[in-house]
Design a protein around this motif. Structure first.
Motif, PDB file in Angstrom:
ATOM      1  N   HIS A   1       2.840   9.701  16.679  1.00 60.51           N
ATOM      2  CA  HIS A   1       2.887   8.318  16.196  1.00 60.51           C
ATOM      3  C   HIS A   1       1.455   7.802  16.211  1.00 60.51           C
ATOM      4  CE1 HIS A   1       3.737   4.112  15.650  1.00 60.51           C
ATOM      5  NE2 HIS A   1       4.974   4.446  15.323  1.00 60.51           N
TER       6      HIS A   1
ATOM      7  N   VAL B   1      11.951   3.939  22.691  1.00 58.28           N
ATOM      8  CA  VAL B   1      11.352   5.277  22.820  1.00 58.28           C
ATOM      9  C   VAL B   1      12.421   6.288  23.222  1.00 58.28           C
ATOM     10  CG1 VAL B   1       9.678   6.693  24.086  1.00 58.28           C
ATOM     11  CG2 VAL B   1       9.023   4.411  23.303  1.00 58.28           C
TER      12      VAL B   1
ATOM     13  N   LYS C   1       7.323  12.758  21.891  1.00 54.80           N
ATOM     14  CA  LYS C   1       6.553  11.712  21.213  1.00 54.80           C
ATOM     15  C   LYS C   1       5.138  11.604  21.766  1.00 54.80           C
ATOM     16  CE  LYS C   1      10.375   9.577  22.202  1.00 54.80           C
ATOM     17  NZ  LYS C   1      11.367  10.637  22.179  1.00 54.80           N
TER      18      LYS C   1
ATOM     19  N   LEU D   1       1.599   9.456  21.223  1.00 50.90           N
ATOM     20  CA  LEU D   1       1.083   8.213  20.661  1.00 50.90           C
ATOM     21  C   LEU D   1      -0.438   8.222  20.650  1.00 50.90           C
ATOM     22  CD1 LEU D   1       1.534   5.238  19.686  1.00 50.90           C
ATOM     23  CD2 LEU D   1       1.477   4.588  22.119  1.00 50.90           C
TER      24      LEU D   1
ATOM     25  N   TRP E   1       2.039   2.847  28.137  1.00 52.41           N
ATOM     26  CA  TRP E   1       2.765   3.601  27.115  1.00 52.41           C
ATOM     27  C   TRP E   1       3.418   4.857  27.688  1.00 52.41           C
ATOM     28  CZ3 TRP E   1       4.147   1.134  22.997  1.00 52.41           C
ATOM     29  CH2 TRP E   1       3.393   0.025  22.598  1.00 52.41           C
TER      30      TRP E   1
ATOM     31  N   PHE F   1       6.456   7.634  26.314  1.00 45.80           N
ATOM     32  CA  PHE F   1       5.751   8.615  25.484  1.00 45.80           C
ATOM     33  C   PHE F   1       5.366   9.813  26.338  1.00 45.80           C
ATOM     34  CE2 PHE F   1       5.491   5.101  22.582  1.00 45.80           C
ATOM     35  CZ  PHE F   1       5.560   5.728  21.346  1.00 45.80           C
ATOM     36  N   ASP F   2       5.418  10.992  25.733  1.00 42.16           N
ATOM     37  CA  ASP F   2       5.086  12.221  26.455  1.00 42.16           C
ATOM     38  C   ASP F   2       3.582  12.391  26.623  1.00 42.16           C
ATOM     39  OD1 ASP F   2       7.809  13.563  26.746  1.00 42.16           O
ATOM     40  OD2 ASP F   2       7.743  13.053  24.611  1.00 42.16           O
TER      41      ASP F   2
ATOM     42  N   VAL G   1      -0.299  10.239  25.453  1.00 39.99           N
ATOM     43  CA  VAL G   1      -0.932   9.066  24.850  1.00 39.99           C
ATOM     44  C   VAL G   1      -2.428   9.340  24.768  1.00 39.99           C
ATOM     45  CG1 VAL G   1      -1.399   6.592  25.074  1.00 39.99           C
ATOM     46  CG2 VAL G   1       0.824   7.510  25.789  1.00 39.99           C
TER      47      VAL G   1
END
Length: 169
Positions: free
Chosen positions: A51, A67, A74, A76, A90, A95-96, A98
């Protein structure tokens, strides 16, 4: 076999984006619901989604619910509207991974939120978000904003084929 997808600029919970970008939704609840359904219609649990920023305007719990409702692993890359919250926020939202900075994918694709300076002598295609309905001309930029792709993530194969097709044409 897992796939890799790219998307950006969902702006979950951002009512004004509907008018700013002429999104085809009645209200923010419909927008968020349709974008979650559209994501899950193409992404499966074992897939990975990059993303490229501006994910959510909601608080931590509401963002975490979104999420967790989205298929895939995911990653980011923080967008201009995400950076005020910081990387740890985040990660806590689910999120996995960032990143605060652009990433290089497959040695050819530069992933960023804002479009980056590119020219024909650079060995990259910049896959980016940020500019919503606008598009840069030329072969060095690929706008992945949801407005261009029916509010669905786009597969790496689709991007690669579009870029390779334009390179050969």
């Amino acid at each position: 076999m897992s796939n890799v997808y790219f998307t950006s600029d969902h702006h979950f919970g951002h009512e004004l984006i509907i008018d700013f970008e002429s999104r085809p939704f009645i209200n923010v609840q419909e927008m968020d619901k349709v974008m979650i359904e559209n994501w899950n219609s193409v992404v499966e649990e074992g897939d990975t989604v990059f993303h490229l920023g501006d994910f959510s305007f909601l608080g931590l719990e509401a963002t975490r619910r979104i999420v967790s409702s989205l298929n895939g692993r995911k990653i980011l890359i923080l967008g201009n509207h995400d950076r005020g919250r910081g990387r740890s926020w985040w990660l806590e939202a689910g999120f996995d991974e960032v990143s605060e900075y652009p990433l290089i994918y497959k040695e050819f694709f530069m992933l960023s939120h804002e479009p980056m300076y590119m020219n024909k002598h650079m060995p990259y295609v910049n896959v980016h978000g940020h500019i919503h309905g606008q598009k840069y001309e030329g072969k060095n930029h690929f706008n992945i904003c949801v407005e261009h792709w029916d509010y669905k993530p786009l597969s790496f194969a689709q991007i690669r084929d579009a870029v390779v097709g334009s390179e050969e044409g």
